[in-house]
Write a protein that holds these residues in place. Structure first.
Motif, PDB file in Angstrom:
ATOM      1  N   LEU A   1       0.742  -1.256   0.086  1.00 51.36           N
ATOM      2  CA  LEU A   1      -0.066  -0.256  -0.114  1.00 51.36           C
ATOM      3  C   LEU A   1       0.782   1.307   0.133  1.00 51.36           C
ATOM      4  N   PRO A   2       1.769   1.483   0.808  1.00 47.07           N
ATOM      5  CA  PRO A   2       2.665   2.654   0.666  1.00 47.07           C
ATOM      6  C   PRO A   2       3.055   3.165  -0.558  1.00 47.07           C
ATOM      7  N   LEU A   3       3.645   2.018  -1.127  1.00 42.26           N
ATOM      8  CA  LEU A   3       4.289   2.353  -2.555  1.00 42.26           C
ATOM      9  C   LEU A   3       3.306   2.723  -3.700  1.00 42.26           C
ATOM     10  N   ILE A   4       1.659   1.909  -3.553  1.00 45.61           N
ATOM     11  CA  ILE A   4       0.567   2.381  -4.311  1.00 45.61           C
ATOM     12  C   ILE A   4       0.326   3.836  -4.138  1.00 45.61           C
ATOM     13  N   VAL A   5       0.237   4.278  -2.885  1.00 46.86           N
ATOM     14  CA  VAL A   5      -0.285   5.580  -2.468  1.00 46.86           C
ATOM     15  C   VAL A   5       0.788   6.526  -3.142  1.00 46.86           C
ATOM     16  N   CYS A   6       2.074   6.277  -3.047  1.00 48.24           N
ATOM     17  CA  CYS A   6       3.240   6.893  -3.642  1.00 48.24           C
ATOM     18  C   CYS A   6       3.002   7.114  -5.092  1.00 48.24           C
ATOM     19  N   CYS A   7       2.647   6.086  -5.711  1.00 48.03           N
ATOM     20  CA  CYS A   7       2.564   6.139  -7.127  1.00 48.03           C
ATOM     21  C   CYS A   7       1.281   6.822  -7.528  1.00 48.03           C
ATOM     22  N   GLU A   8       0.164   6.621  -6.767  1.00 46.90           N
ATOM     23  CA  GLU A   8      -0.970   7.431  -6.940  1.00 46.90           C
ATOM     24  C   GLU A   8      -0.509   9.147  -6.993  1.00 46.90           C
ATOM     25  N   GLU A   9       0.094   9.382  -5.978  1.00 48.02           N
ATOM     26  CA  GLU A   9       0.489  10.850  -5.688  1.00 48.02           C
ATOM     27  C   GLU A   9       1.120  11.263  -6.707  1.00 48.02           C
ATOM     28  N   LYS A  10       2.076  10.608  -7.481  1.00 47.96           N
ATOM     29  CA  LYS A  10       2.950  11.147  -8.507  1.00 47.96           C
ATOM     30  C   LYS A  10       2.310  11.145  -9.880  1.00 47.96           C
ATOM     31  N   ILE A  11       1.328  10.499 -10.108  1.00 45.89           N
ATOM     32  CA  ILE A  11       0.565  10.427 -11.480  1.00 45.89           C
ATOM     33  C   ILE A  11      -0.524  11.808 -11.389  1.00 45.89           C
ATOM     34  N   SER A  12       0.052  12.596 -12.151  1.00 41.54           N
ATOM     35  CA  SER A  12      -0.760  13.959 -12.101  1.00 41.54           C
ATOM     36  C   SER A  12      -1.805  13.727 -13.206  1.00 41.54           C
ATOM     37  N   MET A  13      -1.762  13.049 -14.469  1.00 43.64           N
ATOM     38  CA  MET A  13      -2.728  13.052 -15.486  1.00 43.64           C
ATOM     39  C   MET A  13      -3.048  11.258 -15.228  1.00 43.64           C
ATOM     40  N   SER A  14      -4.286  11.533 -15.704  1.00 41.16           N
ATOM     41  CA  SER A  14      -5.085  10.106 -16.076  1.00 41.16           C
ATOM     42  C   SER A  14      -4.517   9.318 -17.216  1.00 41.16           C
ATOM     43  N   SER A  15      -4.659   8.331 -17.224  1.00 39.65           N
ATOM     44  CA  SER A  15      -3.917   7.488 -18.517  1.00 39.65           C
ATOM     45  C   SER A  15      -4.632   7.764 -19.762  1.00 39.65           C
TER      46      SER A  15
ATOM     47  N   LYS B   1      -3.274  -1.042 -12.506  1.00 43.05           N
ATOM     48  CA  LYS B   1      -3.154   0.112 -13.615  1.00 43.05           C
ATOM     49  C   LYS B   1      -2.072   1.374 -12.897  1.00 43.05           C
ATOM     50  N   ASN B   2      -2.474   1.757 -11.594  1.00 39.26           N
ATOM     51  CA  ASN B   2      -1.685   2.944 -11.292  1.00 39.26           C
ATOM     52  C   ASN B   2      -0.338   2.495 -11.323  1.00 39.26           C
ATOM     53  N   CYS B   3       0.300   1.423 -10.913  1.00 37.16           N
ATOM     54  CA  CYS B   3       1.696   1.364 -11.179  1.00 37.16           C
ATOM     55  C   CYS B   3       2.090   1.112 -12.515  1.00 37.16           C
ATOM     56  N   ALA B   4       1.334   0.677 -13.381  1.00 36.63           N
ATOM     57  CA  ALA B   4       1.862   0.661 -14.857  1.00 36.63           C
ATOM     58  C   ALA B   4       1.963   2.171 -15.379  1.00 36.63           C
ATOM     59  N   GLU B   5       1.011   2.926 -14.952  1.00 36.23           N
ATOM     60  CA  GLU B   5       0.983   4.314 -15.472  1.00 36.23           C
ATOM     61  C   GLU B   5       2.027   4.959 -14.807  1.00 36.23           C
TER      62      GLU B   5
ATOM     63  N   ALA C   1       5.124   3.794 -13.775  1.00 39.03           N
ATOM     64  CA  ALA C   1       6.441   3.165 -14.404  1.00 39.03           C
ATOM     65  C   ALA C   1       6.691   3.584 -15.494  1.00 39.03           C
ATOM     66  N   ILE C   2       5.473   3.459 -16.576  1.00 38.30           N
ATOM     67  CA  ILE C   2       5.906   3.929 -18.034  1.00 38.30           C
ATOM     68  C   ILE C   2       6.162   5.535 -18.122  1.00 38.30           C
ATOM     69  N   LYS C   3       5.233   6.072 -17.268  1.00 36.63           N
ATOM     70  CA  LYS C   3       5.360   7.615 -17.514  1.00 36.63           C
ATOM     71  C   LYS C   3       6.599   7.786 -17.206  1.00 36.63           C
ATOM     72  N   GLU C   4       7.298   7.316 -16.158  1.00 34.99           N
ATOM     73  CA  GLU C   4       8.729   7.570 -15.577  1.00 34.99           C
ATOM     74  C   GLU C   4       9.876   6.972 -16.328  1.00 34.99           C
ATOM     75  N   SER C   5       9.382   5.973 -17.238  1.00 31.08           N
ATOM     76  CA  SER C   5      10.369   4.952 -17.878  1.00 31.08           C
ATOM     77  C   SER C   5      11.193   4.278 -16.825  1.00 31.08           C
ATOM     78  N   ILE C   6      10.407   3.540 -16.161  1.00 32.30           N
ATOM     79  CA  ILE C   6      11.171   2.494 -14.891  1.00 32.30           C
ATOM     80  C   ILE C   6      10.882   1.193 -15.368  1.00 32.30           C
ATOM     81  N   GLY C   7      11.755   0.684 -16.279  1.00 32.36           N
ATOM     82  CA  GLY C   7      11.418  -0.754 -16.706  1.00 32.36           C
ATOM     83  C   GLY C   7      11.718  -1.759 -15.730  1.00 32.36           C
ATOM     84  N   GLU C   8      12.627  -1.571 -14.630  1.00 32.95           N
ATOM     85  CA  GLU C   8      12.603  -2.677 -13.596  1.00 32.95           C
ATOM     86  C   GLU C   8      11.872  -2.286 -12.493  1.00 32.95           C
TER      87      GLU C   8
END
Length: 347
Positions: free
Chosen positions: A8-22, A324-328, A330-337
């Motif tokens: 959960l902490p990581l998911i929340v972090c991802c959600e906070e950093k995604i400023s735009m919807s997919s 979905k949140n983590c995929a958005e 990771a791909i927005k930030e180009s984090i492959g691993e």
């Protein structure tokens, strides 16, 4: 195993950093939860995951990320979560499969978990901006490419890839004896030649998202575990809708391993994990699934009726929304691993 409390902490972090919807980002995303019959050789699992990230030029593709790797040594099975743009996912998964078939030999494979193939299962799920039908087309194309590029490989199709019948994964597995069979010689694939013993038989298909949620009971009584699994199974009149469950000996106890299907639910509204059902939408289509917390509560009640407790729940990977949140992100930030952010391979 990775508990939900750690995710959960990581998911929340991802959600906070995604400023735009997919949709505003223009991302059309799907995921593959690649099931391979290897977990005991960490470097093999990692090499398969890394192969998914490389394009034909050998460079990492910016629209692909390996979100998670879950490996279970007792089962000798790993689930690699690959997320990508729908246009790139097929090539990415194919690259991972080619590496897997080079490295895994079903003639010597051993493990508690049922399996038929070195690459045992390739399910493709829509995450954002795509429908399950398009995922089915990608799955069929991937199946055709696989049998052409891997001598001895063979495929059965399920879900949206299995046209026109659209038979479910459970139906296909029962037909093929997946739960009990280890003799490949009599299997009849949908694509490819008769299964070679080294490769085995691979299932490829598409459907709404399916989670893997396991609950461990504090017992070594496999018969009791099977009773509990049967009681919560969706095919049972009083079971949980969309849940398939099996019981396995695991680390000295019994694990109730559940596949949790999403099902279409046009009346669904957004709900939380505290509800019995959790609702979400993809491309305007509404889905629901049984909450992992509710599954754990039901297992705990059934085990408690026999004087047995539970000792934890593991969500193998993500809920649909988390994926979905983590995929958005990771791909927005180009984090492959991306899986490395989550603490490594063996969880």
């Amino acid at each position: 195993m990775l508990s939900k409390s750690l995710v959960l902490p990581l998911i929340v972090c991802c959600e906070e950093k995604i400023s735009m919807s997919s949709s505003r980002l223009g991302l059309r995303l799907a995921a593959c939860l690649l099931n391979i019959s290897e977990a005991r050789r960490k470097h093999i699992v990692e090499n398969i995951a890394k192969a998914a990230l490389l394009g034909k030029n050998g460079k990492k593709h910016p629209e692909v990320s390996v979100l998670n790797i879950f490996s279970d040594q007792d089962y000798n099975r790993s689930v690699i979560t690959i997320a990508a743009s729908i246009d790139e996912l097929g090539n990415s998964v194919l690259a991972a499969c080619l590496e897997a078939f080079r490295s895994i030999n079903m003639e010597v494979q051993e493990g508690i978990h049922p399996c038929l193939g070195a690459v045992d299962l390739i399910p493709i799920y829509p995450l954002a901006g795509v429908g399950v039908e398009e995922c089915g087309a990608v799955a069929r194309s991937l199946a055709e490419s696989l049998v052409l590029q891997v001598p001895g490989s063979s495929v059965f199709l399920f879900g949206e890839a299995d046209l026109p019948q659209k038979r479910t994964l459970v139906q296909r597995r029962k037909q093929l004896g997946w739960f009990t069979r280890r003799d490949f010689s009599a299997l009849e694939p949908d694509l490819g030649a008769a299964p070679a013993r080294r490769c085995g038989l691979t299932g490829i298909g598409a459907s709404p998202y399916v989670m893997n949620c396991n609950v461990t009971i504090d017992s070594q009584d496999l018969a009791l575990g099977k009773e509990i699994a049967s009681a919560i199974r969706g095919s049972n009149a009083n079971g949980l809708k969309g849940v398939q469950a099996m019981a396995f000996p695991h680390e000295g106890k019994i694990e109730i391993a559940c596949n949790v299907e999403s099902f279409e639910d046009q009346e669904a509204t957004e709900t939380s994990e505290d509800s019995q059902y959790v609702a979400y939408s993809v491309l305007g289509n509404h889905f629901s699934y049984v909450s992992p917390r509710y599954i754990e509560a039901q297992v705990k009640k059934l085990a408690g009726d026999q004087g047995i407790g539970t000792v934890g729940r593991a969500l193998i990977g993500f809920t649909p929304q988390e994926c979905k949140n983590c995929a958005e992100y990771a791909i927005k930030e180009s984090i492959g691993e991306f899986w490395k952010i989550r603490g490594g391979v063996f969880m």
